[in-house]
Motif scaffolding. Structure first.
Motif, short mmCIF file in Angstrom:
data_model
loop_
_atom_site.label_atom_id
_atom_site.label_comp_id
_atom_site.label_asym_id
_atom_site.label_seq_id
_atom_site.Cartn_x
_atom_site.Cartn_y
_atom_site.Cartn_z
N ARG A 30 34.58 20.62 2.39
CA ARG A 30 33.48 20.22 2.06
C ARG A 30 32.23 20.36 2.89
N PHE A 31 31.11 20.85 2.51
CA PHE A 31 29.89 21.30 3.19
C PHE A 31 28.54 20.64 2.63
N THR A 32 28.02 20.39 3.66
CA THR A 32 26.41 19.88 3.27
C THR A 32 25.76 21.04 3.42
N VAL A 33 24.71 21.38 1.99
CA VAL A 33 24.11 22.53 2.05
C VAL A 33 22.72 22.14 2.82
N GLU A 34 22.48 23.44 3.60
CA GLU A 34 21.39 23.01 4.33
C GLU A 34 20.29 24.11 3.98
N LYS A 35 20.54 25.15 3.60
CA LYS A 35 19.76 25.97 2.81
C LYS A 35 19.57 26.09 1.10
N ASN A 36 18.59 25.94 0.72
CA ASN A 36 18.35 26.15 -0.76
C ASN A 36 19.33 25.24 -1.62
N PRO A 37 19.12 23.92 -1.31
CA PRO A 37 19.77 22.79 -1.90
C PRO A 37 19.33 22.76 -3.38
N GLU A 38 18.08 22.94 -3.54
CA GLU A 38 17.68 23.28 -4.97
C GLU A 38 18.24 24.02 -5.85
#
Lengths: 385, 268
Positions: B51-59
């Motif tokens: 599992r990853f928390t998105v840091e770049k471009n979450p939109e």
């Protein structure tokens, strides 16, 4: 003959590298890829012992504030194929007091007939530069760079009568074109990433070497060497750069040279210049890092002379001003610089860096009398797209 | 001079022969071919998704992403690459388009014909299914259908657990970019696995097995695979998974025959 041989060798290397850029099919990686089998085996074995993997040839610069060197260092990194970077740098350098060797001289020391015996002495000098540069990742091997500076110089003088006067020069400086060649890169989590690239470049003589200003000698007098905006010669810019990063720490080492080819139209050539940069940076947060840098420079005296430049004054042939003498231009200096790099949140797909650096010499030896450098300041904005 | 000419001539012949040998597969007529039907099963507890928390471009990419490297359904293994080794001549490369279960709509499209013709259609921060195949010395088309930049980093390794990963390309993929990149055999050396990742989005990871013939398949949701139009003969059938490793079986194909095979991976 030996110097000429080295010059031809460097020129050949430069032309060869441009030839390779222009005529070879698209390159597919770092120059030394596949030639470091022994090193890779050894590194791979160490990585395996630690349960890690060794990655060869990854030159990607992670988006972090210290992914670029302190702003005073140029050509410190390469770009991925298709990536552009535009940079604006502003530099302010202040020089004050005359120095000979490592001894500071007073104005009287320079002007006194019993000491240096010059009719005029510089008191201080400011140099400002607006530098515009662009880098482009041509392929997996070569990154191209072009830079054009706009230079503004101002020098304040005093003569034996105690009168002060100031000269100015400004305009575009020499244009620099460079190709950065990826040599080799390796990384593991425990030893970090290590990258090497070769710097090859050429400086084209677009800077004015005949600046004039009004002086007590007359209007539109030809200004001496330190006030000129370029070298007037085609110069070669060879170098080697190493950078590393591990966790929140990054570092680098760069050796660069400026090797003059031939003589300029005024009949002289500036001395070669060599510099070594070493720096370290710490990333305090994802958006900010600070750095310390040591910059050692050595530059040599001018060869031959500008025959149109007045060097003496009066019937007694009193030496006019130290800045007009080719043999009073060389020196060496070690600067200590501190800097801050800030990475802004991505905006419309653009990566923005604001970098500041300032520092002062901790050692300088000058073939003087010459103005010593007091301090310098750099600020730069970099946009990666 | 004559001796030198002979040496140059012999060297040229040697080099040309070498080049010819590297392009060994030849597309031709396939008559009376047999078919292999198979199924890959899995027993044990499959590792869960990363599992990853998105840091770049979450939109574009979403706030959180997951990466499932071992995909199983009711004891069947999905995404295993099955390859018939050493086939030098036969059917054309198949045309197919594959999507995985990863978030996003990335796709591996194989154009087929005389070459594999891999196209990587990146969409929703997803290159395509986690596993796939790739061929050396032919262009792979990378399409970025996202409105954000991806940074393709591809590297090759000798095997799944290879300790040395050799970078093949560092490549910016600008929004809506479409580029062709060749994976040259001299750079691949004896690597058999290509991994592609996005240096900006760490959850974008894919694994591609290097094939040199069209007799391959990727197991589906029920672990099934089919390889057809195989000329009669005895071959080695290889099944390979990026996490679970590889297994081999010797198979004998008869004219117009159907052969059933099975592979089982166990995770203790």
């Amino acid at each position: 003959m030996k110097t000429r041989g080295i010059r031809y060798l460097l020129f050949g290397l430069l032309m060869g590298s441009y030839g390779l850029v222009c005529f070879l099919p698209p390159a597919e990686g770092a120059v030394l890829d596949g030639l470091m089998g022994g090193v890779e085996e050894s590194l791979g074995k160490r990585a395996e012992e630690k349960g890690e993997r060794l990655i060869i040839g990854n030159f990607y610069q992670a988006e972090r504030p210290d992914s670029h060197a302190p702003i005073g260092v140029m050509q410190d990194h390469t770009h991925n194929k298709g990536e552009f970077m535009f940079t604006y740098r502003y530099m302010y350098m202040y020089m004050d007091k005359m120095r000979n060797g490592t001894d500071n001289l007073s104005i009287n020391d320079v002007l006194s007939p019993s000491r240096e015996n010059f009719a005029v002495t510089p008191k201080n000098m400011t140099t400002q530069m607006h530098m515009f540069s662009a880098m482009y990742g041509l392929n997996d091997t070569v990154t191209l760079m072009a830079m054009l500076p706009y230079v503004m110089k101002e020098m304040e003088h005093q003569n034996r009568a105690g009168a002060n006067f100031t000269t100015h020069s400004s305009g575009f400086g020499d244009t620099k074109l460079a190709a950065l060649w990826r040599l080799y890169a390796f990384e593991t989590p425990s030893i970090g990433a290590h990258r090497f690239h070769l710097n090859t470049g050429v400086s084209l003589p677009t800077g004015d070497i005949n600046p004039t200003d009004n002086t007590p000698l007359g209007n539109n007098s030809l200004l001496p060497y330190p006030m000129r905006l370029g070298s007037g010669t085609v110069d070669l810019l060879p170098g080697l750069t190493y950078t590393g990063v591990r966790n929140d720490v990054s570092w680098g080492f760069q050796a660069l040279g400026t090797v003059r080819i031939g003589y300029n139209q005024q009949g002289y050539k500036e001395g070669n210049r060599y510099q070594v940069n070493s720096w370290g940076a710490y990333r305090w947060a994802k958006w900010i890092s600070t750095s310390a840098r040591l910059n050692w420079q050595q530059w040599y005296n001018i060869k031959r002379e500008d025959g149109q430049l007045q060097t003496t004054v009066g019937a007694s042939q009193t030496p006019l001003v130290p800045t007009a003498y080719p043999k009073l231009q060389g020196g060496q200096r070690l600067d200590l610089m501190g800097g801050v790099n800030i990475l802004f949140p991505e905006f419309r797909g653009l990566e923005n860096h604001l970098n500041v650096e300032a520092g002062a010499p901790i050692y300088q030896y000058l073939d003087g009398p010459q103005l010593r450098q007091a301090w310098s300041f750099w600020v730069g904005w970099q946009i990666v797209m | 001079m004559k001796k030198r000419h002979i040496i140059v001539f012999l060297a040229s012949v040697f080099l040309m022969t070498g080049v010819t040998l590297t392009h060994a597969y030849e597309v031709g007529e396939a008559h009376n071919g047999g078919t292999i039907h198979g199924q890959v099963t899995f027993s044990g507890n499959p590792p869960g998704p990363l599992r990853f928390t998105v840091e770049k471009n979450p939109e574009i990419c979403g706030q959180e992403r997951s990466l499932l490297k071992v995909e199983t359904h009711n004891g069947f293994l999905t995404g295993a690459v099955v390859v018939l080794e050493g086939v030098k001549k036969g059917k054309p490369f198949p045309m197919q388009a594959l999507r995985g279960n990863l978030p996003g709509e990335g796709e591996f499209r194989y154009q087929g014909g005389n070459s594999l013709g891999l196209q990587v259609k990146t969409k929703g921060c997803n290159f395509g299914p986690f596993t796939g195949v790739i061929a050396a010395d032919e262009a792979v088309r990378f399409q970025n259908q996202d409105m954000i930049k991806h940074v393709l980093h591809s590297f090759v390794s000798k095997d799944t657990k290879g300790r040395i990963l050799r970078t093949v390309h560092n490549q910016d993929l600008s929004p809506r970019d479409e580029i062709d990149r060749v994976f040259p055999s001299d750079k691949m050396k004896d690597g058999v696995v290509v991994r592609i990742i996005c240096n900006r989005h760490d959850f974008m990871q894919n694994w591609l097995y290097v094939v040199d013939n069209p007799y391959f398949a990727i197991s589906d949701q029920e672990g099934r695979f089919t390889i057809d139009e195989i000329q009669p003969g005895t071959y080695t059938l290889l099944v390979r998974h990026p996490v679970l490793g590889e297994q081999r079986q010797e198979v004998t194909i008869e004219a117009r025959g159907d052969l059933q095979v099975g592979f089982q991976f166990v995770n203790e």
